[in-house]
Design an enzyme around this catalytic site. Structure first.
Site, PDB file in Angstrom:
ATOM      1  N   SER A  80       0.831  -1.195   0.000  1.00  0.00           N
ATOM      2  CA  SER A  80       0.000   0.000   0.000  1.00  0.00           C
ATOM      3  C   SER A  80       0.865   1.243   0.000  1.00  0.00           C
ATOM      4  O   SER A  80       1.874   1.309   0.689  1.00  0.00           O
ATOM      5  CB  SER A  80      -0.888  -0.015   1.241  1.00  0.00           C
ATOM      6  OG  SER A  80      -1.564   1.196   1.361  1.00  0.00           O
ATOM      7  N   ALA A  81       0.445   2.249  -0.750  1.00  0.00           N
ATOM      8  CA  ALA A  81       1.190   3.505  -0.790  1.00  0.00           C
ATOM      9  C   ALA A  81       1.112   4.253   0.534  1.00  0.00           C
ATOM     10  O   ALA A  81       1.910   5.144   0.792  1.00  0.00           O
ATOM     11  CB  ALA A  81       0.642   4.386  -1.911  1.00  0.00           C
ATOM     12  N   CYS A  82       0.159   3.886   1.387  1.00  0.00           N
ATOM     13  CA  CYS A  82      -0.036   4.635   2.631  1.00  0.00           C
ATOM     14  C   CYS A  82       0.738   4.042   3.806  1.00  0.00           C
ATOM     15  O   CYS A  82       0.640   4.543   4.920  1.00  0.00           O
ATOM     16  CB  CYS A  82      -1.526   4.706   2.961  1.00  0.00           C
ATOM     17  SG  CYS A  82      -2.279   3.095   3.143  1.00  0.00           S
ATOM     18  N   VAL A  83       1.522   2.996   3.584  1.00  0.00           N
ATOM     19  CA  VAL A  83       2.278   2.381   4.676  1.00  0.00           C
ATOM     20  C   VAL A  83       3.724   2.218   4.239  1.00  0.00           C
ATOM     21  O   VAL A  83       4.004   1.585   3.230  1.00  0.00           O
ATOM     22  CB  VAL A  83       1.693   0.988   5.048  1.00  0.00           C
ATOM     23  CG1 VAL A  83       2.566   0.296   6.063  1.00  0.00           C
ATOM     24  CG2 VAL A  83       0.290   1.129   5.582  1.00  0.00           C
ATOM     25  N   VAL A  92      -5.421   1.173   5.660  1.00  0.00           N
ATOM     26  CA  VAL A  92      -6.411   1.605   4.663  1.00  0.00           C
ATOM     27  C   VAL A  92      -7.015   0.392   3.959  1.00  0.00           C
ATOM     28  O   VAL A  92      -8.237   0.281   3.831  1.00  0.00           O
ATOM     29  CB  VAL A  92      -5.784   2.584   3.649  1.00  0.00           C
ATOM     30  CG1 VAL A  92      -6.749   2.891   2.525  1.00  0.00           C
ATOM     31  CG2 VAL A  92      -5.342   3.857   4.361  1.00  0.00           C
TER      32      VAL A  92
END
Length: 137
Positions: A80-83, A92
């Site tokens: 994930s791009a958010c982690v 997410v």
């Protein structure tokens, strides 16, 4: 100054590029869902970023899929791009009810061509078969 020039350059065409990317991703979602068994396509088909597709091929390591696609000339990402912490699953993806491991994220670059998408769609089923075979499936 460079940011200002970039904004002036992209301003007149960003909306048409977003619509074109949205259509390419919609086609990718449709084709992949109908050609690859046990593929989980993440997210809403309509309420989404126009240029991003995330999927998980069951029984496949996301990193193995990324590596094989890279070998074939496609730059995609896993996870994930958010982690940034690879030890923790994406909060997410978990909140979305998606698989939190083995995800592959495709982000179409500005100006991505139909031919590139067609080539990706032709090659991905073979990549998934190959990765599953390597895993003994």
């Amino acid at each position: 100054a460079a940011a200002g020039i970039a904004a002036e350059t992209i301003g007149p065409i960003w909306e048409s590029e977003a619509k074109r990317s949205f259509a390419l991703i919609a086609r990718m979602r449709e084709v992949l869902a109908s050609t690859i068994d046990d593929l989980d396509i993440v997210g809403e088909p309509h309420d989404r970023l126009p240029h991003v597709l995330t999927f998980s091929a069951l029984y496949c390591s996301g990193e193995a899929v990324v590596t094989e696609l890279d070998r074939r000339g496609f730059a995609v990402a896993s996870g994930s791009a958010c982690v940034s912490d690879t030890e923790r699953p994406s909060h997410v993806l978990a909140a979305m009810g998606a698989l939190t491991g083995g995800n592959v994220r495709v982000s179409l670059p500005f100006g991505c061509t139909d031919e590139t998408v067609d080539d990706f769609l032709r090659q991905l089923p073979d990549v998934i078969r190959s990765v599953r075979a390597d895993a003994g499936l």
